[in-house]
Design a protein around this motif. Structure first.
Motif, short mmCIF file in Angstrom:
data_model
loop_
_atom_site.label_atom_id
_atom_site.label_comp_id
_atom_site.label_asym_id
_atom_site.label_seq_id
_atom_site.Cartn_x
_atom_site.Cartn_y
_atom_site.Cartn_z
N ILE A 36 36.43 50.97 42.52
CA ILE A 36 37.16 49.71 42.53
C ILE A 36 38.61 49.92 42.98
O ILE A 36 39.14 49.18 43.81
N ILE A 291 32.86 44.55 41.88
CA ILE A 291 32.96 43.98 40.53
C ILE A 291 31.62 44.11 39.82
O ILE A 291 31.55 44.41 38.62
N MET A 344 34.65 39.33 31.62
CA MET A 344 34.60 39.36 33.09
C MET A 344 34.28 37.98 33.65
O MET A 344 34.83 37.56 34.67
N TRP A 347 37.57 35.67 33.12
CA TRP A 347 38.73 36.00 33.96
C TRP A 347 38.32 36.47 35.35
O TRP A 347 38.95 37.34 35.95
N VAL A 348 37.29 35.86 35.90
CA VAL A 348 36.75 36.30 37.18
C VAL A 348 37.75 36.19 38.32
O VAL A 348 37.86 37.08 39.16
N ILE A 351 40.32 38.95 38.28
CA ILE A 351 39.73 40.22 38.72
C ILE A 351 39.61 40.26 40.24
O ILE A 351 39.93 41.27 40.89
N LEU A 354 42.70 41.07 42.20
CA LEU A 354 43.11 42.48 42.22
C LEU A 354 42.71 43.13 43.54
O LEU A 354 43.33 44.11 43.97
N TYR A 355 41.69 42.57 44.17
CA TYR A 355 41.17 43.12 45.43
C TYR A 355 41.85 42.52 46.65
O TYR A 355 42.09 43.22 47.64
#
Length: 468
Positions: A36, A291, A344, A347-348, A351, A354-355
């Motif tokens: 990740i 993910i 997860m 808070w998708v 997350i 972040l990518y």
């Protein structure tokens, strides 16, 4: 050594399971985290770089997956003979496993280096026009990563032997060190620090290779220093191919490898289909895949523990204990995967961000990530029970379920939902959920049937086959 006493209560069993499984689960979890972080670093360069690494890694993953599954033969046999307290046969299996890992690593490294560019052309065959950025940078990336397989596969084989012996901690320590080197190396070579220039996608490959080299050196140090449960003689007369032992390792490991080949191969076809929808869709799929890998690795870790627990229990001729360990490991893994999936799901979007900050990628990937998170606990059941069957040597059935699930569930339904119904990326992942569901049902009833115990009994002559 696994606790195989006759007075184990469910509470004691769960304690034993967690003691054995947490290092394996944490190792797989950390491996996923590193993947990740790698993607986050590459994603910061741009969508094209993200797509390049994703497409290139599809073929790397199929190679690593197939070879990792081959090591299941070593894990199962080592666990079986360890449970039976047959140290002579344990040593023979260890030596043949290490030799096999060394030979295959050379073969894969050479073939991967030579055919890097044709592999990338194949992956982009459905594109209207091959993306030159992906082709050129991916070619360099694959050549470096495949060369590092010289170090990766022997380390995988070493870890699988330790798992069969019941030592999950040493592989964890090796993985932690490898991952730290990987992440630090990626940061240095991707972005450039001081005299080291910015290398982008190629830098990600160098970081991966450096981590694998360090892992290989650590495994070699542990083996030679004898600070391990692995006890082997370095008498040159023992270190030669023994076809009887190799045949038995392959009897268990080869179906698992074919299973992984089908699973990973369907992912290759899947990625080719996704690539036909454009670079943004490739990038969104890369985010979803990464993910998705987080809770999956937890399931894989408990699956490895299940293989060892069942294998050693059967080796000690305790069928009821093997069955009980399979059930209790499933319960613990299911609970933990539900626990990790809830935050997860909530808070998708955080997350995903972040990518990437690409609005199109975020919009496309968000509902897909939520869909697959809901299905993850179901996949955890499959991974643990499949691990139990592998511990008994029943790898052919898990292979069959994967063929049915991947070809019938993933590929055909993905084509239907993705192209016929025009649901795009969401359609492909609906096919993935059907794959997971069908395989879980099949493996669940196989475990309940106890046929895997009969298959173990049929292979009981392996305790003497090596000396005939």
């Amino acid at each position: 050594m696994v606790n195989l006493s006759n007075d184990l209560t469910p509470k004691k069993m769960r304690k034993n399971i967690l003691h054995l499984a947490w290092p394996a689960a944490l190792r797989m979890f950390l491996q996923s985290i590193v993947g990740i972080v790698d993607i986050i670093m590459v994603g910061s360069i741009g969508a094209h770089a993200l797509a390049t690494v994703d497409i290139s890694n599809r073929f790397v993953f199929i190679t690593v997956g197939v070879l990792s599954s081959l090591t299941i033969g070593a894990t199962a046999l080592v666990a079986r003979f360890k449970g039976a307290k047959d140290e002579e046969q344990v040593e023979k299996v260890i030596i043949q496993s290490l030799l096999t890992g060394a030979i295959l690593s050379i073969l894969i490294a050479v073939l991967g280096f030579v055919f890097a560019k044709p592999i990338l052309n194949l992956m982009m065959i459905l594109m209207d026009e091959v993306d030159p950025y992906i082709l050129n940078n991916g070619n360099i990336y694959l050549k470096i990563v495949f060369t590092s397989m010289l170090f990766a596969l022997p380390t995988l084989m070493f870890n699988s032997i330790l798992q069969g012996l019941g030592d999950m901690r040493t592989p964890l320590y090796i993985m932690v060190t490898t991952n730290i080197i990987n992440v630090v190396g990626n940061y240095i070579f991707i972005f450039g620090i001081g005299p080291i220039p910015e290398m982008g996608v190629a830098g990600a490959a160098i970081g991966t290779g450096l981590g694998r080299l360090v892992g290989f050196l650590l495994a070699g140090y542990v083996l030679l220093s004898k600070k391990t449960l692995i006890k082997v003689s370095f008498n040159s007369g023992k270190w030669k191919i023994d076809w009887k032992i190799l045949k038995e390792i392959l009897h268990i490991g080869l179906p698992a490898s074919i299973e992984e080949l089908v699973r990973r191969g369907s992912q290759i076809i899947y990625t080719i289909l996704v690539a036909g929808l454009g670079t943004i869709t490739i990038a969104a799929n890369a985010v979803v895949m990464n993910i998705n890998s987080l809770p999956i690795m937890l399931g894989f870790g408990f699956g490895l523990a299940s293989t060892t627990l069942v294998g050693q229990s059967l080796g000690a001729n305790k069928k009821k204990l093997a069955e009980a360990y399979g059930k209790q490991t499933t319960i613990v893994a299911l609970f933990l995967m539900i626990l990790i999936s809830i935050p997860m799901f909530i808070w998708v979007e955080f997350i995903i961000r972040l990518y990437t900050n690409n609005v199109e990628v975020i919009s496309m990937s968000k509902p897909v990530v939520r869909l697959i998170i809901v299905a993850q606990p179901l996949y955890g059941i499959f991974l643990v029970l499949a691990g139990a069957l592998r511990g008994a040597g029943d790898t052919r059935y898990t292979m069959i379920t994967t063929i049915i699930g991947n070809l019938g569930g993933r590929i055909l339904s993905s084509l239907f939902f993705g192209y016929v119904l025009n649901l795009g990326l969401m359609g492909f992942w609906l096919g993935m959920v059907l794959d997971i569901g069908s395989r879980t049902v099949l493996i669940f009833f196989r475990f309940l049937s106890k046929k895997w115990q009969k298959i173990y009994e049929q292979r009981e002559n392996t305790k003497t086959i090596f000396t005939k």
